[in-house]
Design a protein around this motif. Sequence first.
Motif, short mmCIF file in Angstrom:
data_model
loop_
_atom_site.label_atom_id
_atom_site.label_comp_id
_atom_site.label_asym_id
_atom_site.label_seq_id
_atom_site.Cartn_x
_atom_site.Cartn_y
_atom_site.Cartn_z
N UNK A 335 1.04 -1.22 -0.21
CA UNK A 335 -0.04 0.07 -0.21
C UNK A 335 0.90 1.31 0.01
N UNK A 336 1.95 1.35 0.68
CA UNK A 336 2.87 2.31 0.68
C UNK A 336 3.56 2.74 -0.67
N UNK A 341 3.42 5.76 -5.90
CA UNK A 341 3.58 5.81 -7.30
C UNK A 341 2.30 7.08 -7.56
N UNK A 342 1.36 6.92 -6.51
CA UNK A 342 0.40 8.04 -6.80
C UNK A 342 1.03 9.48 -6.69
N UNK A 343 1.74 9.54 -5.78
CA UNK A 343 2.59 10.89 -5.44
C UNK A 343 3.52 11.32 -6.60
N UNK A 376 -3.03 15.78 -3.70
CA UNK A 376 -2.37 14.67 -3.59
C UNK A 376 -0.99 14.68 -3.12
N UNK A 377 -0.19 15.68 -3.72
CA UNK A 377 1.19 15.62 -2.91
C UNK A 377 1.12 15.76 -1.62
N UNK A 378 0.35 16.58 -1.06
CA UNK A 378 0.40 17.08 0.61
C UNK A 378 -0.06 15.78 0.88
N UNK A 379 -1.28 15.06 0.61
CA UNK A 379 -1.52 13.87 1.61
C UNK A 379 -0.65 12.64 1.40
N UNK A 380 0.08 12.60 0.17
CA UNK A 380 1.11 11.37 0.04
C UNK A 380 2.44 11.72 0.78
N UNK A 381 2.67 13.21 0.98
CA UNK A 381 4.03 13.39 1.10
C UNK A 381 4.58 13.06 2.33
N UNK A 382 3.88 12.61 3.57
CA UNK A 382 4.69 12.16 4.77
C UNK A 382 5.33 10.82 4.53
N UNK A 383 4.84 10.23 3.80
CA UNK A 383 5.26 8.66 3.39
C UNK A 383 5.89 8.78 2.02
#
Length: 401
Positions: A335-336, A341-343, A376-383
């Motif tokens: 999932x990570x 990949x989405x990021x 999308x960048x902001x939500x995926x950024x921590x990982x």
Amino acid sequence: MDPVPTGGARARARLAAAVSTAVLTVLLGLCGAVILGLVHQQTGSDGFLVGLGLAVLPVPLLLAAFRWLDRAAPTPRRHLLFAFGWGACAATLVAITVNGFVTEWLASSLLPRAPDRADALGTTLVAPVVEETAKAGAVLLLYLHRPRDFGGVVHGVVTGGVAATGFAFTENVLYLGRAFGDDLAFGHFGLESSTLGTFFQRAVMAPLAHPLFTVLVGMGFGAAALVARRRRALRTALPLLGLAAAVTLHAVWNGAASRTMWVFLAVYGLFMVPVLGLVVWAVVRARRRVLLTVRATLPQYAAAGWLAAPEPSALACPRTRALAREVARRWYGRRAARAVAEYQRAAVCLALLRARAERGAPPPGFLVHERDLLRTLWHRRPLASPATTTAARSVPRAARR
């Protein structure tokens, strides 16, 4: 400035997208059922199974080539599935129906005393126009209805090539199935087998024929997407020029295939192979240009705080992107890796979107789409950001060029 959609507007948009996807899926399924019945009727059960087994062999290789090209600016998977389904089902159904109707009309009305000439005209003049127009339908629909994801020449080439791969697959099932039926009827086996000759010609010597033709259409649409919106004449002319080039090349190919073996080999070696080499060179350059655009555009988002400093060059390198997904998978699981990949896709789309806007060719809803990608960048950024930074440190800067 584009209005910010409300929650209700977003829900209605998602519902409309889901309904259109369902309708399109049903229509393609119906086309697939009809074309399946037509091919089975012309080949018989044995011919159909043999044709299917042989026709599928070049498909993974062709799709792998287009997926490699697509790694520079990933196309949504649903768009690739649509393109392949359109080529394999809708375009082949249109081609078989219209080609048969026009050829019969030529034989009965214009050339009643020369049926062979009617067949030759149908193969050389009618089929290229009908088939290339039908395959171009997939590129046209995505160009018109998904302009945000149609970022340039590479997207056009990938869409057109995948649609043509689907078309060639269904057409090969038909031709190989017919050849096997002829072999059974006349007792031809081994080197005299029509099935072997057909497979050698269509799957060994010319697996890229249909993709090559339709790639030219995709290049036209992709170039049009990069032209400033005020230049409407040029935006219209480029896809038409691509279609005209595809039809011409297809007509030359069909004309050579209907002549003697020596004529065919001469056209193949002296014309088709050089054209293929030129197109491959242009497409590889377009892919490199996409990566350079990503590297040149993303630093402004890094300066604004949306990306870490090492990320723009890392996101412009498919090798580093793949390593970042692998790092995330090792750390936190599959999932990570999908989140990374989405990021990555959001970052690449953001760079290409900004570059199009700076060229005066922003797609409709540019600001809204930019905000969605930044979200999308902001939500995926921590990982995703730590994984991307780690990958950037692992790959030397020289290897990312």
